[in-house]
Motif scaffolding. Structure first.
Motif, PDB file in Angstrom:
ATOM      1  N   UNK A  45     -59.673  -9.100  -2.324  1.00 57.81           N
ATOM      2  CA  UNK A  45     -60.570 -10.158  -1.847  1.00 57.81           C
ATOM      3  C   UNK A  45     -61.424  -9.659  -0.684  1.00 57.81           C
ATOM      4  N   UNK A  46     -60.819  -8.914   0.244  1.00 54.35           N
ATOM      5  CA  UNK A  46     -61.576  -8.390   1.389  1.00 54.35           C
ATOM      6  C   UNK A  46     -62.669  -7.433   0.919  1.00 54.35           C
ATOM      7  N   UNK A  47     -62.390  -6.662  -0.113  1.00 57.82           N
ATOM      8  CA  UNK A  47     -63.390  -5.744  -0.651  1.00 57.82           C
ATOM      9  C   UNK A  47     -64.561  -6.509  -1.258  1.00 57.82           C
ATOM     10  N   UNK A  48     -64.321  -7.766  -1.616  1.00 53.01           N
ATOM     11  CA  UNK A  48     -65.373  -8.630  -2.163  1.00 53.01           C
ATOM     12  C   UNK A  48     -65.866  -9.636  -1.126  1.00 53.01           C
ATOM     13  N   UNK A  49     -65.687  -9.285   0.145  1.00 54.45           N
ATOM     14  CA  UNK A  49     -66.180 -10.072   1.281  1.00 54.45           C
ATOM     15  C   UNK A  49     -65.598 -11.475   1.388  1.00 54.45           C
ATOM     16  N   UNK A  50     -64.386 -11.660   0.921  1.00 50.75           N
ATOM     17  CA  UNK A  50     -63.681 -12.927   1.108  1.00 50.75           C
ATOM     18  C   UNK A  50     -62.693 -12.726   2.259  1.00 50.75           C
ATOM     19  N   UNK A  51     -62.492 -13.771   3.053  1.00 49.67           N
ATOM     20  CA  UNK A  51     -61.554 -13.629   4.158  1.00 49.67           C
ATOM     21  C   UNK A  51     -60.889 -14.958   4.499  1.00 49.67           C
ATOM     22  N   UNK A  52     -59.818 -14.842   5.247  1.00 51.69           N
ATOM     23  CA  UNK A  52     -59.031 -16.013   5.631  1.00 51.69           C
ATOM     24  C   UNK A  52     -59.854 -16.945   6.521  1.00 51.69           C
ATOM     25  N   UNK A  68     -49.824 -17.044   0.631  1.00 53.25           N
ATOM     26  CA  UNK A  68     -50.079 -16.778  -0.774  1.00 53.25           C
ATOM     27  C   UNK A  68     -51.151 -17.720  -1.330  1.00 53.25           C
ATOM     28  N   UNK A  69     -51.039 -19.004  -1.039  1.00 56.45           N
ATOM     29  CA  UNK A  69     -52.026 -19.975  -1.504  1.00 56.45           C
ATOM     30  C   UNK A  69     -53.410 -19.650  -0.949  1.00 56.45           C
ATOM     31  N   UNK A  70     -53.473 -19.335   0.335  1.00 61.70           N
ATOM     32  CA  UNK A  70     -54.754 -18.997   0.956  1.00 61.70           C
ATOM     33  C   UNK A  70     -55.371 -17.800   0.264  1.00 61.70           C
ATOM     34  N   UNK A  71     -54.602 -16.745   0.093  1.00 65.49           N
ATOM     35  CA  UNK A  71     -55.117 -15.506  -0.489  1.00 65.49           C
ATOM     36  C   UNK A  71     -55.614 -15.731  -1.918  1.00 65.49           C
ATOM     37  N   UNK A  72     -54.849 -16.448  -2.722  1.00 61.66           N
ATOM     38  CA  UNK A  72     -55.238 -16.642  -4.108  1.00 61.66           C
ATOM     39  C   UNK A  72     -56.359 -17.663  -4.283  1.00 61.66           C
ATOM     40  N   UNK A  73     -56.588 -18.518  -3.280  1.00 62.40           N
ATOM     41  CA  UNK A  73     -57.655 -19.519  -3.382  1.00 62.40           C
ATOM     42  C   UNK A  73     -58.945 -19.094  -2.690  1.00 62.40           C
ATOM     43  N   UNK A  74     -58.902 -18.065  -1.884  1.00 60.78           N
ATOM     44  CA  UNK A  74     -60.114 -17.707  -1.139  1.00 60.78           C
ATOM     45  C   UNK A  74     -61.077 -16.899  -1.989  1.00 60.78           C
TER      46      UNK A  74
END
Length: 135
Positions: free
Chosen positions: A30-37, A129-135
């Motif tokens: 996700x971070x490689x695709x510019x998604x973050x917490x 886990x929920x945050x990571x999979x939903x972001x």
């Protein structure tokens, strides 16, 4: 200790480690695709958090959020007394200061931790886990 108990504990440890590995891999993807917490929390109106668990994943969440305007007010962990970045550490028995969300990083134990916290507070509890999979 009985062999059956040892086997069960070993399987649980492997499952826990495997889940942490999967979460870390997804987070990196996700971070490689510019998604973050930060963006995930910001979109949901979160300004302050507590982190439950000061292990590797908990430290990474704190590190990521330290570069944002989301305040990590404290970390809940029974195994340590201080952290490198001066985050206040409390035990799970201590009073919980008001925050928008408690992020649980030991995801393998999320449901039991969530039930335990819900008995003590009305603060929203969410798993990493929920945050990571939903972001």
């Amino acid at each position: 200790m009985k062999t059956k108990d040892l086997l069960y504990r070993t399987l649980n440890e492997k499952d826990k480690n495997h889940l942490n590995f999967l979460i870390a891999c997804e987070w990196l993807h996700k971070k490689m695709n510019n998604c973050n917490i930060y963006s995930y929390l910001q979109e949901r109106g979160v300004n302050s958090v507590a982190i439950y668990g000061a292990g590797d994943l908990g430290k990474l969440v704190i590190e990521e959020l330290s570069q944002t305007n989301i305040e990590v007010k404290y970390c809940i962990d029974n195994g340590i007394s201080n952290m490198e970045n001066n985050i206040n550490i409390i035990t799970k028995e201590d009073p919980l200061e008001a925050v928008d969300v408690i992020i649980v990083t030991p995801c393998f134990y999320f449901y039991s931790i969530e039930q335990e916290l819900k008995k003590r507070t009305s603060i929203r509890v969410i798993s990493l886990e929920k945050i990571i999979y939903e972001m």
